[in-house]
Design an enzyme around this catalytic site. Structure first.
Site, PDB file in Angstrom:
ATOM      1  N   GLY A 244       0.682  -1.407  -0.105  1.00 55.99           N
ATOM      2  CA  GLY A 244      -0.121   0.119  -0.080  1.00 55.99           C
ATOM      3  C   GLY A 244       0.636   1.235   0.052  1.00 55.99           C
ATOM      4  O   GLY A 244      -0.041   2.288  -0.310  1.00 55.99           O
ATOM      5  N   HIS A 245       1.947   1.229   0.401  1.00 54.07           N
ATOM      6  CA  HIS A 245       2.791   2.514   0.557  1.00 54.07           C
ATOM      7  C   HIS A 245       2.924   3.567  -0.481  1.00 54.07           C
ATOM      8  O   HIS A 245       2.977   4.685  -0.208  1.00 54.07           O
ATOM      9  CB  HIS A 245       3.806   2.572   1.675  1.00 54.07           C
ATOM     10  CG  HIS A 245       5.158   2.060   0.808  1.00 54.07           C
ATOM     11  ND1 HIS A 245       6.353   2.102   1.403  1.00 54.07           N
ATOM     12  CD2 HIS A 245       5.375   1.249  -0.400  1.00 54.07           C
ATOM     13  CE1 HIS A 245       7.317   1.594   0.715  1.00 54.07           C
ATOM     14  NE2 HIS A 245       6.611   1.041  -0.365  1.00 54.07           N
ATOM     15  N   HIS A 246       2.922   3.091  -1.409  1.00 54.40           N
ATOM     16  CA  HIS A 246       3.133   3.885  -2.863  1.00 54.40           C
ATOM     17  C   HIS A 246       1.543   4.607  -3.259  1.00 54.40           C
ATOM     18  O   HIS A 246       1.763   5.526  -4.014  1.00 54.40           O
ATOM     19  CB  HIS A 246       3.685   3.117  -3.875  1.00 54.40           C
ATOM     20  CG  HIS A 246       5.063   2.802  -3.797  1.00 54.40           C
ATOM     21  ND1 HIS A 246       6.072   3.566  -3.295  1.00 54.40           N
ATOM     22  CD2 HIS A 246       5.608   1.336  -4.146  1.00 54.40           C
ATOM     23  CE1 HIS A 246       7.361   2.998  -3.562  1.00 54.40           C
ATOM     24  NE2 HIS A 246       7.040   1.692  -3.719  1.00 54.40           N
ATOM     25  N   ALA A 247       0.384   3.901  -2.787  1.00 59.61           N
ATOM     26  CA  ALA A 247      -0.685   4.181  -3.142  1.00 59.61           C
ATOM     27  C   ALA A 247      -1.096   5.735  -2.607  1.00 59.61           C
ATOM     28  O   ALA A 247      -0.833   5.958  -1.590  1.00 59.61           O
ATOM     29  CB  ALA A 247      -1.844   3.428  -2.843  1.00 59.61           C
TER      30      ALA A 247
ATOM     31  N   ASN B 276       5.832   7.169  -0.699  1.00 58.36           N
ATOM     32  CA  ASN B 276       5.594   8.352  -1.281  1.00 58.36           C
ATOM     33  C   ASN B 276       3.943   8.447  -1.024  1.00 58.36           C
ATOM     34  O   ASN B 276       3.793   9.750  -0.632  1.00 58.36           O
ATOM     35  CB  ASN B 276       5.746   8.395  -2.808  1.00 58.36           C
ATOM     36  CG  ASN B 276       4.964   7.385  -3.604  1.00 58.36           C
ATOM     37  OD1 ASN B 276       5.570   6.157  -3.550  1.00 58.36           O
ATOM     38  ND2 ASN B 276       4.077   7.849  -4.451  1.00 58.36           N
TER      39      ASN B 276
END
Length: 263
Positions: free
Chosen positions: A154-157, A198
């Site tokens: 999930g951390h790029h979404a 991001n």
């Protein structure tokens, strides 16, 4: 990937007795998250559906599962996901259930490093809901800590788009749910990954109640996701300075940002 091709029985079916709850680690794992896959079945893709089952089997082999409390995954709701993501983003991901392979490929090509199939939305809701439930289990004292073995990651979404194998920002949604619905005043997110998160940074950049610390590879914005906001100079927006910390490798050295200090 059809349901009958999956290791359905891999999922743990037992729970630790009530007498030891609060003294063990929780575990979220649901093999339905393997349904999200590459329609062209690229066996060399790094975001392989077998990733989570391999992790689970490793936990089984080390007898860790016997000492863990099973936390069932559930599908995150629209209301929960919209605490982070735009309605248009939710609608686009949910729409994948009815699209043809050609439409899915065209849609995926509009993103950065994303693949999609008709089960992607289900797997994404389960991953997001599983992380929420794990966090709630810690907050409610059911377990002391936990491991959510979920995918897609999930951390790029970002709020308005999928990116970097990530459809919904699982951790960001969970943090917002804790703050909105469960009286959690402050959250600390440690993102330990070779890539900078991001999406998570963008969600909380101006939030003084969430500290985001990312350990990642940077290389002067040449390493994915190639965003200069992964630099140590980006420490939080208005009212949240010092709430964002980048610890990264850049060529041959480690640079840390703790100035201004985290408060």
């Amino acid at each position: 990937m059809a349901m009958d091709q999956m290791d359905i029985d891999d999922a743990p079916s037992t729970t630790v007795s009530d007498s030891v709850r609060g003294t063990v680690t929780g575990l979220v794992y649901d093999p339905r998250m393997r349904l999200h896959g590459n329609i062209y079945e690229d066996e060399h893709h790094p975001e392989d559906p077998k990733r989570i089952s391999a992790i689970y089997k490793a936990l089984l082999g080390s007898s860790c599962v016997k000492r863990m409390v099973r936390i069932p995954a559930r599908e995150a709701t629209r209301e929960e996901v919209l605490l982070v993501h735009a309605k248009e983003h939710w609608d686009k991901i949910i729409s994948t259930v009815d699209k043809s392979d050609e439409q899915l490929q065209r849609m995926a090509n509009g993103y950065n490093s994303i693949y999609l199939n008709n089960e992607s939305a289900l797997s994404a809701r389960l991953a997001c809901g599983g992380v929420i439930e794990m966090c709630l289990s810690v907050v409610n004292g059911k377990v002391n800590n936990g491991f959510a073995n979920v995918r897609p990651p999930g951390h790029h979404a970002e709020p308005g788009q999928a990116m970097g194998f990530c459809l919904f920002n699982n951790v960001a949604v969970a943090a917002r749910c804790l703050r909105r619905y469960h009286n959690v005043e402050r959250v600390f997110i440690l993102d330990w990954d070779i890539h900078h998160g991001n999406g998570t940074q963008k969600v909380f950049y101006d939030d003084p109640n969430v500290v985001y610390c990312s350990i990642h590879r940077y290389e002067n914005a040449r390493f994915y996701p190639g965003d200069e906001e992964a630099n140590y100079t980006h420490v939080g927006g208005n009212g949240a300075r010092g709430k964002h910390v980048s610890i990264f490798s850049n060529d041959r050295y480690i640079m840390t940002s703790l100035n201004p200090p985290v408060t």
